[in-house]
Design a protein around this motif. Structure first.
Motif, PDB file in Angstrom:
ATOM      1  N   GLU A  50      37.987  16.035  51.803  1.00 22.59           N
ATOM      2  CA  GLU A  50      38.015  14.938  51.191  1.00 22.59           C
ATOM      3  C   GLU A  50      36.763  14.903  50.467  1.00 22.59           C
ATOM      4  O   GLU A  50      36.986  13.946  49.333  1.00 22.59           O
ATOM      5  CB  GLU A  50      38.359  13.792  51.825  1.00 22.59           C
ATOM      6  CG  GLU A  50      38.624  12.304  51.047  1.00 22.59           C
ATOM      7  CD  GLU A  50      38.771  11.089  51.682  1.00 22.59           C
ATOM      8  OE1 GLU A  50      38.655  10.241  51.288  1.00 22.59           O
ATOM      9  OE2 GLU A  50      38.991  11.442  53.108  1.00 22.59           O
ATOM     10  N   ASN A  51      35.201  14.928  50.827  1.00 23.05           N
ATOM     11  CA  ASN A  51      34.393  14.814  50.248  1.00 23.05           C
ATOM     12  C   ASN A  51      33.864  16.639  49.280  1.00 23.05           C
ATOM     13  O   ASN A  51      33.013  16.665  48.990  1.00 23.05           O
ATOM     14  CB  ASN A  51      33.230  14.439  50.706  1.00 23.05           C
ATOM     15  CG  ASN A  51      33.096  15.539  51.707  1.00 23.05           C
ATOM     16  OD1 ASN A  51      34.101  16.113  51.840  1.00 23.05           O
ATOM     17  ND2 ASN A  51      31.988  15.067  52.498  1.00 23.05           N
ATOM     18  N   ILE A  87      44.689  23.789  49.306  1.00 21.76           N
ATOM     19  CA  ILE A  87      44.148  22.230  49.021  1.00 21.76           C
ATOM     20  C   ILE A  87      45.082  21.495  50.193  1.00 21.76           C
ATOM     21  O   ILE A  87      44.019  19.909  49.848  1.00 21.76           O
ATOM     22  CB  ILE A  87      45.862  22.200  47.608  1.00 21.76           C
ATOM     23  CG1 ILE A  87      45.271  22.593  46.470  1.00 21.76           C
ATOM     24  CG2 ILE A  87      45.981  19.980  47.712  1.00 21.76           C
ATOM     25  CD1 ILE A  87      46.844  22.776  45.550  1.00 21.76           C
ATOM     26  N   LYS A  88      45.398  21.554  51.167  1.00 20.85           N
ATOM     27  CA  LYS A  88      45.588  20.715  52.410  1.00 20.85           C
ATOM     28  C   LYS A  88      44.133  20.889  52.821  1.00 20.85           C
ATOM     29  O   LYS A  88      44.109  19.753  53.698  1.00 20.85           O
ATOM     30  CB  LYS A  88      46.877  21.807  53.061  1.00 20.85           C
ATOM     31  CG  LYS A  88      48.260  20.864  53.037  1.00 20.85           C
ATOM     32  CD  LYS A  88      49.266  22.185  54.104  1.00 20.85           C
ATOM     33  CE  LYS A  88      50.787  21.427  53.283  1.00 20.85           C
ATOM     34  NZ  LYS A  88      52.522  22.050  53.840  1.00 20.85           N
ATOM     35  N   ASP A  89      43.540  22.460  53.216  1.00 16.87           N
ATOM     36  CA  ASP A  89      42.029  21.900  53.835  1.00 16.87           C
ATOM     37  C   ASP A  89      41.249  21.844  53.458  1.00 16.87           C
ATOM     38  O   ASP A  89      39.572  21.544  54.017  1.00 16.87           O
ATOM     39  CB  ASP A  89      42.617  23.881  54.261  1.00 16.87           C
ATOM     40  CG  ASP A  89      43.592  24.312  54.991  1.00 16.87           C
ATOM     41  OD1 ASP A  89      44.129  23.820  56.105  1.00 16.87           O
ATOM     42  OD2 ASP A  89      43.296  25.568  55.335  1.00 16.87           O
ATOM     43  N   ASP A 102      45.706  15.130  47.509  1.00 21.70           N
ATOM     44  CA  ASP A 102      47.686  14.043  47.314  1.00 21.70           C
ATOM     45  C   ASP A 102      48.117  15.339  46.694  1.00 21.70           C
ATOM     46  O   ASP A 102      49.320  15.360  46.395  1.00 21.70           O
ATOM     47  CB  ASP A 102      47.137  13.402  46.742  1.00 21.70           C
ATOM     48  CG  ASP A 102      46.263  11.811  47.470  1.00 21.70           C
ATOM     49  OD1 ASP A 102      46.527  12.499  48.795  1.00 21.70           O
ATOM     50  OD2 ASP A 102      45.574  11.454  46.913  1.00 21.70           O
ATOM     51  N   MET A 103      47.331  16.667  46.362  1.00 17.79           N
ATOM     52  CA  MET A 103      48.171  16.994  45.353  1.00 17.79           C
ATOM     53  C   MET A 103      49.299  18.654  45.553  1.00 17.79           C
ATOM     54  O   MET A 103      49.796  19.600  44.421  1.00 17.79           O
ATOM     55  CB  MET A 103      47.562  17.795  43.915  1.00 17.79           C
ATOM     56  CG  MET A 103      47.123  16.591  43.337  1.00 17.79           C
ATOM     57  SD  MET A 103      45.548  17.725  41.825  1.00 17.79           S
ATOM     58  CE  MET A 103      46.372  18.114  40.918  1.00 17.79           C
TER      59      MET A 103
END
Length: 263
Positions: free
Chosen positions: A210-211, A205-207, A115-116
């Motif tokens: 999520e965990n 960051i995009k890649d 999200d950043m």
């Protein structure tokens, strides 16, 4: 204070009864036993009265100290409050990617590293005139840090230790994350050979899964993880502070209320 008062009253009572006893006994009104019982009861009554008055004075003094401390906190909060609002808005810009509605005054939020990804984009506020979101966040989170420092220096918090604790949580979170935040801001204009470090970090960051975990992250991404943790800790501290300030305001009918509608 109570001991001195009791001694003085005992002394006066004793002198009075010593002067009066010969007259009473000679006239046959009292026996020695009557006299001693009366002396004891009167002295005991005087002690009780003095102790009650001393307790009442001490209670009033403590109540006044508590009231003065509360008003000092609320007086400082008049300066702190606008900076909290500015901090919350800039913080939410950093953690809200393009395409998602930004909730300007959301204090507690759930967000991921992913999200950043747009934190290097220009701020959408006219007052920020094209400065990146992360730089404006940095400016206001530091401003709030200094506000809280001044509050700690000005108030003893003998009666409101819970407010002291949440203020210190913000100060500590900011201090611990300072180096990571400086590194993340530094990526914005840095180069790695001919490549922009900012572009590299945004791509990472995009890649990022999520965990994803701090221990598994790229060395540069570790600073982003630390920044993520810093913002989370700051949010909790600010949320607790606002809740306690609202309670304090409700106890003082003359205080100026918080107008911002926080989420």
């Amino acid at each position: 204070m109570a001991v001195t008062s009791i001694k003085s009253l005992n002394s006066l009572a004793l002198k009075f009864w010593v002067m009066l006893v010969p007259v009473i006994i000679m006239d046959g009104l009292w026996t020695i036993t009557d006299y001693l019982n009366n002396l004891f009861c009167n002295t005991l009554a005087l002690i009780v009265v003095v102790m009650f008055m001393d307790t009442l004075v001490s209670h009033n003094k403590e109540s006044r100290k508590r009231r003065d401390e509360a008003r000092a906190i609320l007086r400082h909060n008049r300066i702190i409050q606008p900076d909290i609002d500015m901090y919350i808005v800039r913080k939410n810009m950093v953690i809200t990617p393009h395409g998602r509605t930004m909730r300007k005054f959301q204090v507690d939020s759930e967000f991921t590293i992913n999200d950043m990804r747009d934190m290097y984009s220009p701020s959408e506020l006219v007052s920020d005139v094209g400065i990146s979101k992360i730089k404006r966040y940095d400016y206001y989170q530091r401003k709030l840090y200094h506000d809280f420092e001044k509050l700690i220096e000005a108030v003893d918090f003998n009666n409101y230790p819970e407010i002291f604790e949440c203020v210190m949580k913000y100060i500590n979170a900011t201090a611990y994350g300072e180096a990571a935040l400086e590194a993340v801001i530094g990526y914005e204009d840095a180069k790695s050979g001919t490549r922009s470090v900012r572009v590299m970090i945004v791509s990472m960051i995009k890649d990022e899964p999520e965990n994803g975990r701090f221990m598994d992250a790229d060395p540069m991404m570790k600073n982003v993880y630390l920044l993520h943790q810093m913002i989370n800790d700051q949010e909790k501290a600010v949320s607790d502070y606002l809740r306690l300030i609202r309670t304090l305001e409700s106890e003082d009918p003359d205080s100026i209320r918080i107008d911002t509608d926080y989420e």
